[in-house]
Design a protein around this motif. Structure first.
Motif, PDB file in Angstrom:
ATOM      1  N   ALA A 260     129.857 -29.734  72.406  1.00 43.92           N
ATOM      2  CA  ALA A 260     130.223 -29.584  70.990  1.00 43.92           C
ATOM      3  C   ALA A 260     131.438 -28.691  70.917  1.00 43.92           C
ATOM      4  O   ALA A 260     131.568 -27.757  71.730  1.00 43.92           O
ATOM      5  CB  ALA A 260     129.067 -28.979  70.204  1.00 43.92           C
ATOM      6  N   GLY A 261     132.291 -28.973  69.942  1.00 45.77           N
ATOM      7  CA  GLY A 261     133.576 -28.273  69.838  1.00 45.77           C
ATOM      8  C   GLY A 261     134.643 -29.245  70.324  1.00 45.77           C
ATOM      9  O   GLY A 261     134.549 -29.746  71.438  1.00 45.77           O
ATOM     10  N   THR A 262     135.607 -29.528  69.450  1.00 51.16           N
ATOM     11  CA  THR A 262     136.529 -30.639  69.717  1.00 51.16           C
ATOM     12  C   THR A 262     137.971 -30.317  69.347  1.00 51.16           C
ATOM     13  O   THR A 262     138.220 -29.694  68.312  1.00 51.16           O
ATOM     14  CB  THR A 262     136.094 -31.874  68.869  1.00 51.16           C
ATOM     15  N   ALA A 263     138.876 -30.796  70.177  1.00 54.36           N
ATOM     16  CA  ALA A 263     140.305 -30.802  69.825  1.00 54.36           C
ATOM     17  C   ALA A 263     140.857 -32.174  70.199  1.00 54.36           C
ATOM     18  O   ALA A 263     140.312 -32.841  71.084  1.00 54.36           O
ATOM     19  CB  ALA A 263     141.044 -29.714  70.576  1.00 54.36           C
ATOM     20  N   ASP A 283     137.159 -19.666  67.531  1.00 59.13           N
ATOM     21  CA  ASP A 283     135.879 -19.120  67.112  1.00 59.13           C
ATOM     22  C   ASP A 283     134.942 -20.184  66.520  1.00 59.13           C
ATOM     23  O   ASP A 283     133.767 -20.266  66.886  1.00 59.13           O
ATOM     24  CB  ASP A 283     136.174 -18.013  66.093  1.00 59.13           C
ATOM     25  N   LYS A 284     135.471 -21.024  65.628  1.00 54.71           N
ATOM     26  CA  LYS A 284     134.604 -22.026  64.983  1.00 54.71           C
ATOM     27  C   LYS A 284     134.044 -22.991  66.025  1.00 54.71           C
ATOM     28  O   LYS A 284     132.855 -23.312  66.047  1.00 54.71           O
ATOM     29  CB  LYS A 284     135.380 -22.800  63.908  1.00 54.71           C
ATOM     30  N   ASN A 285     134.898 -23.455  66.934  1.00 54.95           N
ATOM     31  CA  ASN A 285     134.448 -24.402  67.958  1.00 54.95           C
ATOM     32  C   ASN A 285     133.468 -23.757  68.936  1.00 54.95           C
ATOM     33  O   ASN A 285     132.491 -24.379  69.354  1.00 54.95           O
ATOM     34  CB  ASN A 285     135.652 -24.991  68.689  1.00 54.95           C
ATOM     35  N   GLN A 286     133.724 -22.497  69.276  1.00 54.40           N
ATOM     36  CA  GLN A 286     132.791 -21.785  70.158  1.00 54.40           C
ATOM     37  C   GLN A 286     131.413 -21.663  69.514  1.00 54.40           C
ATOM     38  O   GLN A 286     130.401 -21.832  70.179  1.00 54.40           O
ATOM     39  CB  GLN A 286     133.316 -20.391  70.475  1.00 54.40           C
ATOM     40  N   ARG A 287     131.396 -21.389  68.203  1.00 61.10           N
ATOM     41  CA  ARG A 287     130.094 -21.277  67.520  1.00 61.10           C
ATOM     42  C   ARG A 287     129.380 -22.622  67.493  1.00 61.10           C
ATOM     43  O   ARG A 287     128.169 -22.700  67.694  1.00 61.10           O
ATOM     44  CB  ARG A 287     130.256 -20.703  66.118  1.00 61.10           C
ATOM     45  N   GLU A 288     130.133 -23.689  67.234  1.00 59.11           N
ATOM     46  CA  GLU A 288     129.524 -25.026  67.268  1.00 59.11           C
ATOM     47  C   GLU A 288     128.808 -25.243  68.599  1.00 59.11           C
ATOM     48  O   GLU A 288     127.708 -25.772  68.657  1.00 59.11           O
ATOM     49  CB  GLU A 288     130.615 -26.106  67.172  1.00 59.11           C
ATOM     50  N   ASN A 289     129.480 -24.823  69.687  1.00 56.28           N
ATOM     51  CA  ASN A 289     128.920 -25.030  71.021  1.00 56.28           C
ATOM     52  C   ASN A 289     127.763 -24.068  71.297  1.00 56.28           C
ATOM     53  O   ASN A 289     126.707 -24.486  71.806  1.00 56.28           O
ATOM     54  CB  ASN A 289     130.025 -24.864  72.072  1.00 56.28           C
ATOM     55  N   ALA A 408     130.743 -34.686  63.014  1.00 60.93           N
ATOM     56  CA  ALA A 408     131.405 -33.427  63.339  1.00 60.93           C
ATOM     57  C   ALA A 408     130.488 -32.281  62.916  1.00 60.93           C
ATOM     58  O   ALA A 408     129.903 -32.317  61.823  1.00 60.93           O
ATOM     59  CB  ALA A 408     132.753 -33.333  62.618  1.00 60.93           C
ATOM     60  N   GLY A 409     130.383 -31.288  63.773  1.00 63.01           N
ATOM     61  CA  GLY A 409     129.508 -30.147  63.503  1.00 63.01           C
ATOM     62  C   GLY A 409     130.130 -29.250  62.442  1.00 63.01           C
ATOM     63  O   GLY A 409     131.224 -28.728  62.624  1.00 63.01           O
ATOM     64  N   ILE A 410     129.404 -29.105  61.328  1.00 58.11           N
ATOM     65  CA  ILE A 410     129.907 -28.264  60.235  1.00 58.11           C
ATOM     66  C   ILE A 410     129.205 -26.904  60.319  1.00 58.11           C
ATOM     67  O   ILE A 410     127.973 -26.831  60.284  1.00 58.11           O
ATOM     68  CB  ILE A 410     129.646 -28.927  58.850  1.00 58.11           C
ATOM     69  N   GLU A 418     140.169 -30.831  58.222  1.00 57.63           N
ATOM     70  CA  GLU A 418     140.186 -30.742  59.691  1.00 57.63           C
ATOM     71  C   GLU A 418     139.036 -31.512  60.305  1.00 57.63           C
ATOM     72  O   GLU A 418     139.182 -32.177  61.335  1.00 57.63           O
ATOM     73  CB  GLU A 418     140.082 -29.273  60.141  1.00 57.63           C
ATOM     74  N   GLU A 419     137.880 -31.419  59.664  1.00 60.41           N
ATOM     75  CA  GLU A 419     136.706 -32.123  60.202  1.00 60.41           C
ATOM     76  C   GLU A 419     136.856 -33.643  60.033  1.00 60.41           C
ATOM     77  O   GLU A 419     136.412 -34.413  60.873  1.00 60.41           O
ATOM     78  CB  GLU A 419     135.421 -31.628  59.532  1.00 60.41           C
ATOM     79  N   TRP A 420     137.509 -34.031  58.945  1.00 62.75           N
ATOM     80  CA  TRP A 420     137.779 -35.467  58.715  1.00 62.75           C
ATOM     81  C   TRP A 420     138.736 -35.981  59.802  1.00 62.75           C
ATOM     82  O   TRP A 420     138.562 -37.058  60.360  1.00 62.75           O
ATOM     83  CB  TRP A 420     138.384 -35.634  57.316  1.00 62.75           C
ATOM     84  N   ASP A 421     139.753 -35.166  60.102  1.00 61.75           N
ATOM     85  CA  ASP A 421     140.690 -35.535  61.175  1.00 61.75           C
ATOM     86  C   ASP A 421     139.942 -35.669  62.506  1.00 61.75           C
ATOM     87  O   ASP A 421     140.229 -36.552  63.305  1.00 61.75           O
ATOM     88  CB  ASP A 421     141.802 -34.477  61.325  1.00 61.75           C
ATOM     89  N   GLU A 422     138.995 -34.761  62.718  1.00 70.90           N
ATOM     90  CA  GLU A 422     138.202 -34.814  63.961  1.00 70.90           C
ATOM     91  C   GLU A 422     137.435 -36.143  64.055  1.00 70.90           C
ATOM     92  O   GLU A 422     137.362 -36.754  65.128  1.00 70.90           O
ATOM     93  CB  GLU A 422     137.247 -33.612  64.014  1.00 70.90           C
ATOM     94  N   LEU A 423     136.890 -36.595  62.914  1.00 72.61           N
ATOM     95  CA  LEU A 423     136.203 -37.901  62.909  1.00 72.61           C
ATOM     96  C   LEU A 423     137.171 -39.002  63.335  1.00 72.61           C
ATOM     97  O   LEU A 423     136.834 -39.885  64.140  1.00 72.61           O
ATOM     98  CB  LEU A 423     135.653 -38.238  61.516  1.00 72.61           C
ATOM     99  N   HIS A 425     139.850 -38.738  65.182  1.00 75.20           N
ATOM    100  CA  HIS A 425     140.155 -38.659  66.612  1.00 75.20           C
ATOM    101  C   HIS A 425     139.021 -39.245  67.442  1.00 75.20           C
ATOM    102  O   HIS A 425     139.238 -39.868  68.470  1.00 75.20           O
ATOM    103  CB  HIS A 425     140.414 -37.208  67.037  1.00 75.20           C
ATOM    104  N   LYS A 426     137.797 -39.021  66.972  1.00 72.50           N
ATOM    105  CA  LYS A 426     136.639 -39.520  67.733  1.00 72.50           C
ATOM    106  C   LYS A 426     136.527 -41.040  67.673  1.00 72.50           C
ATOM    107  O   LYS A 426     136.092 -41.666  68.630  1.00 72.50           O
ATOM    108  CB  LYS A 426     135.353 -38.863  67.230  1.00 72.50           C
ATOM    109  N   THR A 427     136.883 -41.633  66.531  1.00 69.83           N
ATOM    110  CA  THR A 427     136.783 -43.106  66.463  1.00 69.83           C
ATOM    111  C   THR A 427     138.022 -43.787  67.070  1.00 69.83           C
ATOM    112  O   THR A 427     137.992 -44.980  67.350  1.00 69.83           O
ATOM    113  CB  THR A 427     136.612 -43.625  65.013  1.00 69.83           C
TER     114      THR A 427
HETATM  115 MG   LIG Z   1     133.449 -30.299  65.940  1.00 65.16          MG
END
Ligand SMILES: [Mg+2]
Ligand SMILES: C=C(O[C@H]1C=CC=C(C(=O)O)[C@@H]1O)C(=O)O
Length: 443
Positions: A260-263, A283-289, A408-410, A418-423, A425-427
């Motif tokens: 978990a945690g994505t770029a 920090d946000k991505n580390q917390r997700e993980n 995406a982990g909120i 940003e989370e929408w962009d992450e979606l 990137h994943k698709t």
């Molecule tokens: Mg994420």
């Protein structure tokens, strides 16, 4: 037929028929290597499947000697298997949630002991026949004989060529923004630290998309992933290329991970490394993980003799995204079977949230579509070993439509855009294959 001559087959089958064995039985033949997907595509069975692991080991299977649908059937099968043997394997999966409505062809859970399997890895190529002698062994022998002679030879797969007709998102961006705001509100965060919200992209295609062709192309681009196709009704296929291991078990030795945690990735190597470094420190991505690590460790501690998360975080780099990954090793207590492991570990906060029950309730009430097997658990189990993946980066395919999913982990600090962009990137890895650039089109 895949180089097993009928004399050897008849002799082995007669040998099996002459025994007084009960329960599940198996015949194994070594065979020449064939393209498993080209073989699978030709078979006429309604149940067909493909499972491939990052190690390169893969299995194509057709038909069923036995089917497990209820929790009791799953548990009984787990209990009946020999703990020192990994030859009898049940393949399948389960939905994300117990309360999910059902996808066509995909019940709450379904595992099959296939009738025929083609198992290959770098060293070996085996053709496996499974039999269920619990009821009527004589009849089972005759069924196997007729099904064996009805198997088809492999034939090259059709090409990957289809065009987009239409697409839509559920939820759309406006609704997504509202949901992210709800989850990040301090009053919600006070009781629920993480909810993994997902989006369904419904794509209508101008012609049939063959699931085996699709996975053939997809897995070549994502070789560190589990690749799979499950087809139970002959019409709908659940297809995916997932980077996430739910767990793999060898005896009491269990390996899982927090992914978990994505770029995104970048084509320029220097910028790509820059994105990776920022991800490792963010920090946000580390917390997700970390939420996933902590929850897995806590759950495992209740059922294990020993649990050890890896001290440092790794980076897993895929075609379009890179992730934070922490492997976790455990030695589980001897009285646990895979049905217990599945219900303990699934769904992890990499796809559900924390606390599990309140995140699940939020998802079920608000997400607005049925996740079905997306973010469920898929894989196989035997008495001795098992391997399961979290069914993300996946799609439900009916001949001319494709529903694909991304989550995406909120957590506190998540921004809707940003989370929408992450979606996206994943698709992108799947859409690249189909040469579909949704942003350049209007819905
Ligand atoms: Mg994420
Ligand atoms: C839920 C998904 O990804 C999970 C796995 C890796 C990274 C994730 C993230 O950074 O949000 C998600 O937790 C998905 O791809 O649908």
């Amino acid at each position: 037929m895949i180089s097993i001559d009928s004399t050897a087959f008849e002799k082995a089958l007669e040998g099996l028929a002459a025994t007084n064995l009960a329960g599940y039985q198996q015949l194994k033949f070594s065979c020449l290597k064939v393209d498993p997907l080209a073989w699978l595509n030709q078979q006429l069975h309604t149940v067909r499947g493909y499972w491939s692991e990052p190690s390169g080991a893969h299995t194509a299977f057709v038909g069923q000697a036995c089917d497990l649908l209820s929790p009791e059937q799953l548990q009984n099968a787990c209990e009946s298997l020999n703990h020192n043997d990994d030859s009898l394997r049940f393949y399948g999966g389960m939905a994300f949630s117990r309360r999910s409505a059902q996808w066509p062809g995909f019940p709450q859970r379904r595992f099959v002991l296939p009738r025929f399997e083609l198992r290959q890895n770098a060293q070996l190529s085996e053709f496996v026949i499974n039999a269920d002698f619990h009821n009527n062994p004589r009849q089972e022998i005759e069924l196997i004989r007729s099904q064996f002679y009805a198997l088809q030879d492999p034939h090259p797969l059709p090409p990957l060529s289809c065009q987009l007709r239409q697409y839509s998102y559920q939820p759309n961006f406006e609704r997504w923004q509202k949901l992210v705001d709800e989850v990040t509100a301090p009053s919600f965060q006070a009781h629920t630290a993480k909810v993994v919200l997902a989006r369904q992209t419904q794509i209508k295609l101008d012609r049939e998309l063959n699931p085996f062709t699709l996975i053939d192309h997809w897995q070549k681009r994502e070789q560190q992933c589990y690749s799979f196709v499950f087809q139970f009704d002959g019409v709908h296929s659940f297809v995916g290329c997932s980077p996430e291991r739910l767990y793999s078990r060898d005896g009491l030795d269990l390996r899982t991970e927090a992914l978990a945690g994505t770029a995104p990735r970048h084509i320029d190597p220097a910028q790509d490394i820059e994105l990776a470094n920022r991800l490792l420190e963010d920090d946000k991505n580390q917390r997700e993980n970390q939420i996933v690590v902590d929850d897995l460790v806590r759950r495992l501690q209740e059922i294990s003799l020993h649990v050890q998360p890896q001290a440092h975080t790794e980076l897993l780099r895929l075609r379009r995204v890179q992730h934070l990954k922490r492997p976790i090793h455990a030695t589980i207590s001897p009285d646990l079977d895979d049905s217990a492991l599945l219900s303990t570990l699934h769904p992890t906060p990499a796809v559900g949230g924390l606390p599990r029950s309140s995140a699940m309730r939020f998802i079920e009430q608000k997400e607005g579509f049925d996740r079905g097997w997306y973010s469920g658990a898929v894989g196989w189990f035997s008495g001795e070993r098992s391997e399961f993946s979290v069914a993300i980066r996946s799609a439900l395919l009916s001949p001319t439509s494709l529903n694909t999913y991304a989550g995406a982990g909120i957590v506190e600090g998540s921004q809707a855009q940003e989370e929408w962009d992450e979606l996206n990137h994943k698709t992108a890895a799947l859409l690249d294959l189909l040469q579909l650039d949704l942003d350049s089109l209007s819905a």
